[in-house]
Design a protein around this motif. Structure first.
Motif, PDB file in Angstrom:
ATOM      1  N   GLN A 210      38.101 -34.048  30.291  1.00 25.50           N
ATOM      2  CA  GLN A 210      38.600 -32.870  29.581  1.00 25.50           C
ATOM      3  C   GLN A 210      37.810 -32.620  28.310  1.00 25.50           C
ATOM      4  OE1 GLN A 210      42.771 -33.669  29.148  1.00 25.50           O
ATOM      5  NE2 GLN A 210      43.274 -32.756  31.134  1.00 25.50           N
ATOM      6  N   GLN A 211      37.302 -33.673  27.700  1.00 20.56           N
ATOM      7  CA  GLN A 211      36.477 -33.504  26.500  1.00 20.56           C
ATOM      8  C   GLN A 211      35.122 -32.895  26.845  1.00 20.56           C
ATOM      9  OE1 GLN A 211      36.236 -37.285  24.569  1.00 20.56           O
ATOM     10  NE2 GLN A 211      38.283 -37.120  23.683  1.00 20.56           N
ATOM     11  N   LEU A 212      34.632 -33.137  28.058  1.00 19.89           N
ATOM     12  CA  LEU A 212      33.331 -32.624  28.468  1.00 19.89           C
ATOM     13  C   LEU A 212      33.395 -31.173  28.925  1.00 19.89           C
ATOM     14  CD1 LEU A 212      31.943 -35.676  30.467  1.00 19.89           C
ATOM     15  CD2 LEU A 212      31.344 -34.968  28.152  1.00 19.89           C
ATOM     16  N   GLN A 213      34.578 -30.685  29.302  1.00 21.20           N
ATOM     17  CA  GLN A 213      34.707 -29.311  29.791  1.00 21.20           C
ATOM     18  C   GLN A 213      34.574 -28.337  28.633  1.00 21.20           C
ATOM     19  OE1 GLN A 213      38.419 -29.027  31.809  1.00 21.20           O
ATOM     20  NE2 GLN A 213      37.621 -29.851  33.717  1.00 21.20           N
ATOM     21  N   PRO A 214      33.958 -27.167  28.893  1.00 24.94           N
ATOM     22  CA  PRO A 214      33.844 -26.170  27.838  1.00 24.94           C
ATOM     23  C   PRO A 214      35.221 -25.586  27.501  1.00 24.94           C
ATOM     24  CG  PRO A 214      33.029 -25.306  29.911  1.00 24.94           C
ATOM     25  CD  PRO A 214      33.340 -26.751  30.123  1.00 24.94           C
ATOM     26  N   ALA A 215      35.297 -24.938  26.348  1.00 26.06           N
ATOM     27  CA  ALA A 215      36.560 -24.344  25.913  1.00 26.06           C
ATOM     28  C   ALA A 215      37.008 -23.266  26.882  1.00 26.06           C
ATOM     29  CB  ALA A 215      36.398 -23.761  24.515  1.00 26.06           C
ATOM     30  N   SER A 216      38.304 -22.983  26.912  1.00 27.17           N
ATOM     31  CA  SER A 216      38.871 -21.991  27.819  1.00 27.17           C
ATOM     32  C   SER A 216      38.258 -20.621  27.548  1.00 27.17           C
ATOM     33  CB  SER A 216      40.384 -21.928  27.626  1.00 27.17           C
ATOM     34  OG  SER A 216      40.932 -20.990  28.504  1.00 27.17           O
ATOM     35  N   GLY A 217      38.006 -19.867  28.604  1.00 27.65           N
ATOM     36  CA  GLY A 217      37.426 -18.541  28.479  1.00 27.65           C
ATOM     37  C   GLY A 217      35.921 -18.538  28.661  1.00 27.65           C
ATOM     38  N   GLN A 218      35.318 -19.698  28.734  1.00 23.27           N
ATOM     39  CA  GLN A 218      33.880 -19.789  28.930  1.00 23.27           C
ATOM     40  C   GLN A 218      33.591 -20.258  30.337  1.00 23.27           C
ATOM     41  OE1 GLN A 218      32.331 -22.398  25.971  1.00 23.27           O
ATOM     42  NE2 GLN A 218      32.902 -21.079  24.265  1.00 23.27           N
ATOM     43  N   ASP A 219      32.359 -20.084  30.764  1.00 24.52           N
ATOM     44  CA  ASP A 219      31.895 -20.568  32.058  1.00 24.52           C
ATOM     45  C   ASP A 219      32.722 -20.028  33.219  1.00 24.52           C
ATOM     46  OD1 ASP A 219      30.126 -21.977  33.692  1.00 24.52           O
ATOM     47  OD2 ASP A 219      31.429 -23.740  33.749  1.00 24.52           O
ATOM     48  N   GLY A 220      33.041 -18.717  33.153  1.00 25.07           N
ATOM     49  CA  GLY A 220      33.717 -18.083  34.276  1.00 25.07           C
ATOM     50  C   GLY A 220      35.199 -18.345  34.362  1.00 25.07           C
ATOM     51  N   GLU A 221      35.812 -18.863  33.323  1.00 24.30           N
ATOM     52  CA  GLU A 221      37.245 -19.121  33.343  1.00 24.30           C
ATOM     53  C   GLU A 221      37.971 -18.022  32.582  1.00 24.30           C
ATOM     54  OE1 GLU A 221      39.151 -21.567  34.649  1.00 24.30           O
ATOM     55  OE2 GLU A 221      37.477 -22.542  35.623  1.00 24.30           O
ATOM     56  N   CYS A 222      39.049 -17.535  33.133  1.00 22.78           N
ATOM     57  CA  CYS A 222      39.923 -16.587  32.460  1.00 22.78           C
ATOM     58  C   CYS A 222      40.993 -17.378  31.722  1.00 22.78           C
ATOM     59  CB  CYS A 222      40.596 -15.656  33.470  1.00 22.78           C
ATOM     60  SG  CYS A 222      39.456 -14.608  34.346  1.00 22.78           S
ATOM     61  N   SER A 223      41.738 -16.704  30.874  1.00 25.72           N
ATOM     62  CA  SER A 223      42.797 -17.393  30.160  1.00 25.72           C
ATOM     63  C   SER A 223      43.908 -17.837  31.105  1.00 25.72           C
ATOM     64  CB  SER A 223      43.367 -16.491  29.063  1.00 25.72           C
ATOM     65  OG  SER A 223      43.884 -15.308  29.642  1.00 25.72           O
ATOM     66  N   SER A 224      43.998 -17.221  32.288  1.00 23.15           N
ATOM     67  CA  SER A 224      45.023 -17.609  33.247  1.00 23.15           C
ATOM     68  C   SER A 224      44.643 -18.876  34.001  1.00 23.15           C
ATOM     69  CB  SER A 224      45.259 -16.484  34.253  1.00 23.15           C
ATOM     70  OG  SER A 224      44.098 -16.286  35.040  1.00 23.15           O
ATOM     71  N   GLY A 225      43.406 -19.366  33.831  1.00 26.06           N
ATOM     72  CA  GLY A 225      42.965 -20.553  34.537  1.00 26.06           C
ATOM     73  C   GLY A 225      42.289 -20.231  35.853  1.00 26.06           C
ATOM     74  N   LYS A 226      42.262 -18.962  36.228  1.00 22.83           N
ATOM     75  CA  LYS A 226      41.613 -18.575  37.484  1.00 22.83           C
ATOM     76  C   LYS A 226      40.164 -18.222  37.207  1.00 22.83           C
ATOM     77  CE  LYS A 226      45.806 -16.869  39.611  1.00 22.83           C
ATOM     78  NZ  LYS A 226      46.487 -15.719  40.176  1.00 22.83           N
ATOM     79  N   ARG A 227      39.321 -18.393  38.194  1.00 25.06           N
ATOM     80  CA  ARG A 227      37.898 -18.086  38.052  1.00 25.06           C
ATOM     81  C   ARG A 227      37.677 -16.592  37.914  1.00 25.06           C
ATOM     82  NH1 ARG A 227      34.218 -21.760  37.075  1.00 25.06           N
ATOM     83  NH2 ARG A 227      34.729 -23.749  37.950  1.00 25.06           N
ATOM     84  N   ASP A 228      36.796 -16.226  37.005  1.00 22.36           N
ATOM     85  CA  ASP A 228      36.410 -14.836  36.822  1.00 22.36           C
ATOM     86  C   ASP A 228      35.196 -14.585  37.709  1.00 22.36           C
ATOM     87  OD1 ASP A 228      35.879 -12.296  35.972  1.00 22.36           O
ATOM     88  OD2 ASP A 228      35.125 -12.881  33.996  1.00 22.36           O
ATOM     89  N   THR A 229      35.357 -13.786  38.747  1.00 20.41           N
ATOM     90  CA  THR A 229      34.277 -13.549  39.709  1.00 20.41           C
ATOM     91  C   THR A 229      33.511 -12.270  39.415  1.00 20.41           C
ATOM     92  OG1 THR A 229      35.802 -12.426  41.205  1.00 20.41           O
ATOM     93  CG2 THR A 229      35.472 -14.791  41.532  1.00 20.41           C
TER      94      THR A 229
END
Length: 100
Positions: free
Chosen positions: A67-86
């Motif tokens: 979890q420390q290695l993962q980028p912050a929420s909203g980056q790398d194709g992630e939406c705030s809902s946790g679903k992938r932004d395609t």
């Protein structure tokens, strides 16, 4: 408990027996429990519990490190809902239909 995940219980049993057969910390722990007056089954149960605690701690530490290695929420194709932004992904090309 004994009626829980049978596969996991079998793995813990195999690990414990392997530890007892070889000259390991697990064997020393098992022999210490036997010297305290516990039966073979009780000592084996204690060893399995010790191994399960070690596995849980390792998995928990690995999860925290991941979890420390993962980028912050909203980056790398992630939406705030946790679903992938395609929306930023390229669309596949349309197939061409061929006649036989």
């Amino acid at each position: 408990n004994r009626s829980g995940n049978r596969t996991l219980n079998r793995v813990l049993y195999t690990m414990a027996i392997t530890q007892i057969r070889a000259d390991t910390e697990g064997r020393a722990y098992y022999l210490r429990k036997r010297a305290e007056g516990k039966t073979g089954r009780e000592a084996l149960r204690c060893l399995k519990r010790r191994l399960s605690d070690l596995i849980y701690k390792t998995m928990h530490d690995d999860l925290a490190a991941a979890q420390q290695l993962q980028p912050a929420s909203g980056q790398d194709g992630e939406c705030s809902s946790g679903k992938r932004d395609t929306s930023s992904r390229p669309k596949p090309a349309a197939r061409q239909v061929r006649s036989p």
